[in-house]
Write a protein that holds these residues in place. Structure first.
Motif, PDB file in Angstrom:
ATOM      1  N   ALA A  73       0.818  -1.213   0.000  1.00 43.19           N
ATOM      2  CA  ALA A  73       0.000   0.000   0.000  1.00 43.19           C
ATOM      3  C   ALA A  73       0.854   1.266   0.000  1.00 43.19           C
ATOM      4  CB  ALA A  73      -0.938  -0.005   1.206  1.00 43.19           C
ATOM      5  N   ALA A  74       1.941   1.267   0.747  1.00 42.52           N
ATOM      6  CA  ALA A  74       2.778   2.461   0.850  1.00 42.52           C
ATOM      7  C   ALA A  74       3.440   2.744  -0.500  1.00 42.52           C
ATOM      8  CB  ALA A  74       3.844   2.272   1.922  1.00 42.52           C
ATOM      9  N   TRP A  75       3.424   3.996  -0.921  1.00 44.39           N
ATOM     10  CA  TRP A  75       3.920   4.362  -2.251  1.00 44.39           C
ATOM     11  C   TRP A  75       5.369   3.949  -2.455  1.00 44.39           C
ATOM     12  CZ3 TRP A  75       8.071   7.381  -3.393  1.00 44.39           C
ATOM     13  CH2 TRP A  75       8.606   8.146  -2.351  1.00 44.39           C
ATOM     14  N   ASP A 123       0.580   8.865  -5.718  1.00 46.10           N
ATOM     15  CA  ASP A 123      -0.013   8.528  -4.420  1.00 46.10           C
ATOM     16  C   ASP A 123       0.867   8.991  -3.261  1.00 46.10           C
ATOM     17  OD1 ASP A 123      -2.073   7.342  -5.810  1.00 46.10           O
ATOM     18  OD2 ASP A 123      -1.450   5.276  -5.367  1.00 46.10           O
ATOM     19  N   GLY A 124       2.169   9.052  -3.504  1.00 51.39           N
ATOM     20  CA  GLY A 124       3.094   9.491  -2.470  1.00 51.39           C
ATOM     21  C   GLY A 124       3.133  10.995  -2.280  1.00 51.39           C
ATOM     22  N   GLY A 125       2.412  11.719  -3.102  1.00 53.94           N
ATOM     23  CA  GLY A 125       2.341  13.160  -2.948  1.00 53.94           C
ATOM     24  C   GLY A 125       3.424  13.926  -3.680  1.00 53.94           C
ATOM     25  N   THR A 186       8.974  14.338  -1.590  1.00 52.75           N
ATOM     26  CA  THR A 186       7.564  14.216  -1.229  1.00 52.75           C
ATOM     27  C   THR A 186       7.300  14.695   0.189  1.00 52.75           C
ATOM     28  OG1 THR A 186       7.747  11.981  -0.325  1.00 52.75           O
ATOM     29  CG2 THR A 186       7.280  12.178  -2.703  1.00 52.75           C
ATOM     30  N   GLY A 187       8.339  14.662   1.017  1.00 45.26           N
ATOM     31  CA  GLY A 187       8.153  15.016   2.418  1.00 45.26           C
ATOM     32  C   GLY A 187       7.462  13.919   3.190  1.00 45.26           C
TER      33      GLY A 187
END
Length: 194
Positions: A73-75, A123-125, A186-187
């Motif tokens: 799930a995590a980018w 998705d990770g911004g 992405t921070g």
């Protein structure tokens, strides 16, 4: 005997793995299938479209997850999974890295890894304007590393270099460096290494 498109691609993968990309010609492939080279043009208008189909099949065979929804799930974990799967798929076939990188650079196929990376980065911004560059940078790292690994292994196998096969690969570490740099942009800190 009439061959289906899938039969032609399957045999082309065998020719690639046995003889290498330089010898994956329409003439050789036709000979392997027991047909005239012109019969192949029923399925593929040119060699480039054949190579694109072979690259796409090579990548499909290398998929560990049936769908992208089965990925982490995590980018950043998804990025690492896509890149690792891509590398492993290319290394599974002789000259696989050169084939996939060439087809991708010509825009003929092998698009799935890029699309999955772009989705994960989004998705990770990551800033939308940076997503294409970041996805291409990741692909370039994977392609370059895999080509280096395959070239070294093949050169050693034919005696062109005296180096023994490498015991281990620094692929994962290099990938982590690239992902860490992207993570800074992405921070986000969603999937730190254990």
């Amino acid at each position: 005997m009439r061959h289906h498109r899938a039969d032609v691609v399957d045999r082309a993968l065998t020719v690639l793995d046995t003889y290498g990309l330089a010898d994956l010609t329409m003439r050789r492939l036709a000979g392997e299938l027991g047909v005239q080279p012109s019969a192949l043009y029923h399925h593929f208008p040119n060699k480039q479209s054949l190579l694109a189909a072979v690259a796409d099949e090579l990548l499909a065979r290398g998929r560990r997850h049936a769908t992208s929804s089965q990925r982490p799930a995590a980018w950043d974990a998804r990025v690492e999974a896509v890149c690792t799967e891509l590398r492993d798929a290319m290394l599974a076939y002789r000259d696989g890295a050169e084939l996939v990188a060439t087809v991708r650079s010509f825009g003929l196929g092998a698009a799935t890894p890029y699309d999955e990376l772009a989705d994960a980065l989004t998705d990770g911004g990551l800033e939308p304007s940076l997503v294409p560059t970041a996805a291409r940078t990741l692909l370039h790292y994977v392609f370059g590393h895999a080509v280096d690994e395959q070239t070294h292994l093949q050169a050693g196998a034919v005696g062109a270099i005296e180096d023994a096969p490498r015991d281990d690969s620094d692929f994962a570490l290099g990938l982590q460096i690239v992902v860490d740099g992207t993570r800074l942009l992405t921070g986000a800190r969603s999937a730190q290494p254990a």
